[in-house]
Design a protein around this motif. Structure first.
Motif, PDB file in Angstrom:
ATOM      1  N   CYS A  32      45.903  16.434 -12.329  1.00 20.11           N
ATOM      2  CA  CYS A  32      45.455  16.406 -10.947  1.00 20.11           C
ATOM      3  C   CYS A  32      43.946  15.578 -10.703  1.00 20.11           C
ATOM      4  O   CYS A  32      43.153  15.669 -11.513  1.00 20.11           O
ATOM      5  CB  CYS A  32      45.370  17.858 -10.315  1.00 20.11           C
ATOM      6  SG  CYS A  32      44.672  18.179  -8.787  1.00 20.11           S
ATOM      7  N   GLU A  36      44.870  10.276  -5.435  1.00 19.46           N
ATOM      8  CA  GLU A  36      46.283  10.609  -6.233  1.00 19.46           C
ATOM      9  C   GLU A  36      46.635   9.388  -7.120  1.00 19.46           C
ATOM     10  O   GLU A  36      47.220   9.738  -8.106  1.00 19.46           O
ATOM     11  CB  GLU A  36      47.310  10.889  -4.967  1.00 19.46           C
ATOM     12  CG  GLU A  36      48.568  11.017  -5.572  1.00 19.46           C
ATOM     13  CD  GLU A  36      49.642  11.343  -4.353  1.00 19.46           C
ATOM     14  OE1 GLU A  36      50.672  11.538  -4.603  1.00 19.46           O
ATOM     15  OE2 GLU A  36      48.895  11.270  -3.253  1.00 19.46           O
ATOM     16  N   TYR A  51      51.976  14.815 -11.529  1.00 21.71           N
ATOM     17  CA  TYR A  51      51.025  14.711 -11.149  1.00 21.71           C
ATOM     18  C   TYR A  51      50.362  15.232  -9.750  1.00 21.71           C
ATOM     19  O   TYR A  51      51.449  15.039  -8.778  1.00 21.71           O
ATOM     20  CB  TYR A  51      50.420  13.162 -11.240  1.00 21.71           C
ATOM     21  CG  TYR A  51      51.104  12.078 -10.315  1.00 21.71           C
ATOM     22  CD1 TYR A  51      50.510  11.827  -9.180  1.00 21.71           C
ATOM     23  CD2 TYR A  51      52.380  11.554 -11.027  1.00 21.71           C
ATOM     24  CE1 TYR A  51      51.307  10.909  -8.442  1.00 21.71           C
ATOM     25  CE2 TYR A  51      52.983  10.502 -10.075  1.00 21.71           C
ATOM     26  CZ  TYR A  51      52.570  10.340  -8.971  1.00 21.71           C
ATOM     27  OH  TYR A  51      53.194   9.285  -8.238  1.00 21.71           O
ATOM     28  N   TYR A  52      49.258  15.382  -9.443  1.00 17.92           N
ATOM     29  CA  TYR A  52      49.189  16.039  -8.168  1.00 17.92           C
ATOM     30  C   TYR A  52      47.548  15.399  -7.417  1.00 17.92           C
ATOM     31  O   TYR A  52      46.580  15.439  -8.465  1.00 17.92           O
ATOM     32  CB  TYR A  52      49.079  17.452  -8.160  1.00 17.92           C
ATOM     33  CG  TYR A  52      50.353  18.195  -8.562  1.00 17.92           C
ATOM     34  CD1 TYR A  52      51.070  18.750  -7.370  1.00 17.92           C
ATOM     35  CD2 TYR A  52      50.742  18.468  -9.848  1.00 17.92           C
ATOM     36  CE1 TYR A  52      52.473  19.315  -8.002  1.00 17.92           C
ATOM     37  CE2 TYR A  52      51.889  18.870 -10.101  1.00 17.92           C
ATOM     38  CZ  TYR A  52      52.753  19.474  -9.439  1.00 17.92           C
ATOM     39  OH  TYR A  52      53.895  19.872  -9.480  1.00 17.92           O
ATOM     40  N   SER A  53      47.545  15.668  -6.353  1.00 15.84           N
ATOM     41  CA  SER A  53      46.515  15.608  -5.617  1.00 15.84           C
ATOM     42  C   SER A  53      45.716  16.772  -5.138  1.00 15.84           C
ATOM     43  O   SER A  53      44.603  16.956  -4.636  1.00 15.84           O
ATOM     44  CB  SER A  53      46.306  14.455  -4.481  1.00 15.84           C
ATOM     45  OG  SER A  53      47.164  15.207  -3.376  1.00 15.84           O
TER      46      SER A  53
END
Length: 354
Positions: A32, A36, A51-53
């Protein structure tokens, strides 16, 4: 298997990801970053599915056991506390926080949530440091009198001048070389002396002068019974070849000198027999005495790997933490006192008022 999510996909996250690939009981399932594209890049590089923001989204959607905090120091407390309150164990990069108030909140939250909080004082896991600590613990050196530790790196002055308040460097955000690098030496002093510091006196310098933090500093840390620690941080030299770490220990019965430059680690001891100093493959013609040093080139094992491996083992097998968060707080206290001392040109007594 311990499921791990990394928050913060900057440079240090790569060292953590490399280490986790070598630990059989660890699996990184998500990364994360508020940027992003950085999270996406790390996911591609290491074959990570998610995957993340948003950390909130990540913890809601993923089955995470541990949050590995690799964000800038300014955000250590915010991210760590949030993860602890979500019931996750946390490993957080050093220093523990930007200030002592934040550190106290992190420690309190870990206790209340009954979760593990480990702070990445990774220099304890340097191979040369593990050998040195073993020699100290054996009693060969007798009572310790002086410990001197230095951290030297290059001066990326163009980058600093471009963004002098970047949280990595700006000291009020918990950055700047004195805290960013000096925190390792401060932790080793407390750990090896097994004592709490009494006072700190520091002299700092800045190059280029326009920067809002010290690029070099010399710090004297006083302990009980006249024991003394010396911390040297230097990031003034432009184009310095590599990151160097140095430690010297003087005891009543002997001394040790250790050096590491990322490529080679050296132990030079003036006490004990060869087998007592280092258990490994050695040349038969190297016979140390009280006058002739023994030099051993240690394998360049990643201290990050050893640190994270020990952390995973502590979680799985409920072992004692290798670094207690209270110890990381004491190291931060030394660095904050050194900043105050250098800026106000006076000695600072410990503990600091919070």
């Amino acid at each position: 298997m311990v499921n791990i999510a990394i928050v913060g996909c900057g440079v240090i996250s790569g060292a953590h990801l490399n280490a986790y690939e070598l630990i059989p009981d660890a699996r990184v399932i998500a990364v994360c970053d508020v940027i992003e594209s950085l999270a996406a890049q790390r996911a591609r590089e290491y074959g990570i599915r998610a995957y993340y923001s948003s950390m909130t989204d990540m913890l809601r959607k993923e089955d995470v056991d541990v949050v590995d905090v690799c964000v800038p120091t300014k955000f250590h407390a915010e991210v760590s506390i949030k993860a602890l309150l979500e019931g996750k164990h946390v490993i957080c990069e050093k220093p523990i926080a930007s200030n002592l108030e934040q550190a106290d909140k992190m420690i309190e939250t870990a206790k209340k949530s009954n979760r593990i909080l480990l702070i990445g004082q990774s220099n304890r896991f340097l191979p040369m440091v593990t050998v040195i600590k073993r020699i100290i613990s054996s009693g060969q050196l007798g009572d310790l009198l002086l410990i001197r530790s230095a951290h030297r790196f290059d001066n990326p002055c163009n980058k600093w001048l471009m963004n002098p308040k970047h949280p990595k460097y700006y000291w009020e955000y918990g950055g700047g070389p004195l805290i960013d690098s000096g925190i390792h030496a401060a932790d080793l002093l407390n750990w090896m002396f097994k004592d709490d510091p009494k006072a700190v006196t520091a002299i700092g310098a800045t190059y280029p002068p326009a920067l809002p933090f010290f690029t070099s500093a010399n710090v004297i840390v006083e302990y009980s019974k006249g024991k003394c620690g010396v911390i040297q941080v230097n990031r003034e030299t432009e184009r310095y070849p590599q990151y160097e770490r140095f430690i010297e220990i003087l005891g009543e019965k002997g001394s040790i000198w250790g050096y590491d430059n990322f490529y080679r680690q050296t132990i030079l001891a003036h006490a004990g027999t060869l087998s007592e100093i280092y258990h490994g493959e050695i040349s038969s013609d190297l016979i140390p005495t009280g006058h002739e040093p023994f030099i051993e080139y240690l394998p360049a094992i990643s201290e990050i790997y050893l640190e994270l491996k020990t952390f995973i083992d502590a979680i799985k097998n409920k072992r004692e933490l290798p670094v207690k968060p209270e110890e990381a707080r004491k190291a931060l206290e030394i660095c904050i006192a050194a900043e105050i001392s250098a800026r106000k040109r006076r000695s600072v007594e410990l503990p600091l008022e919070v």
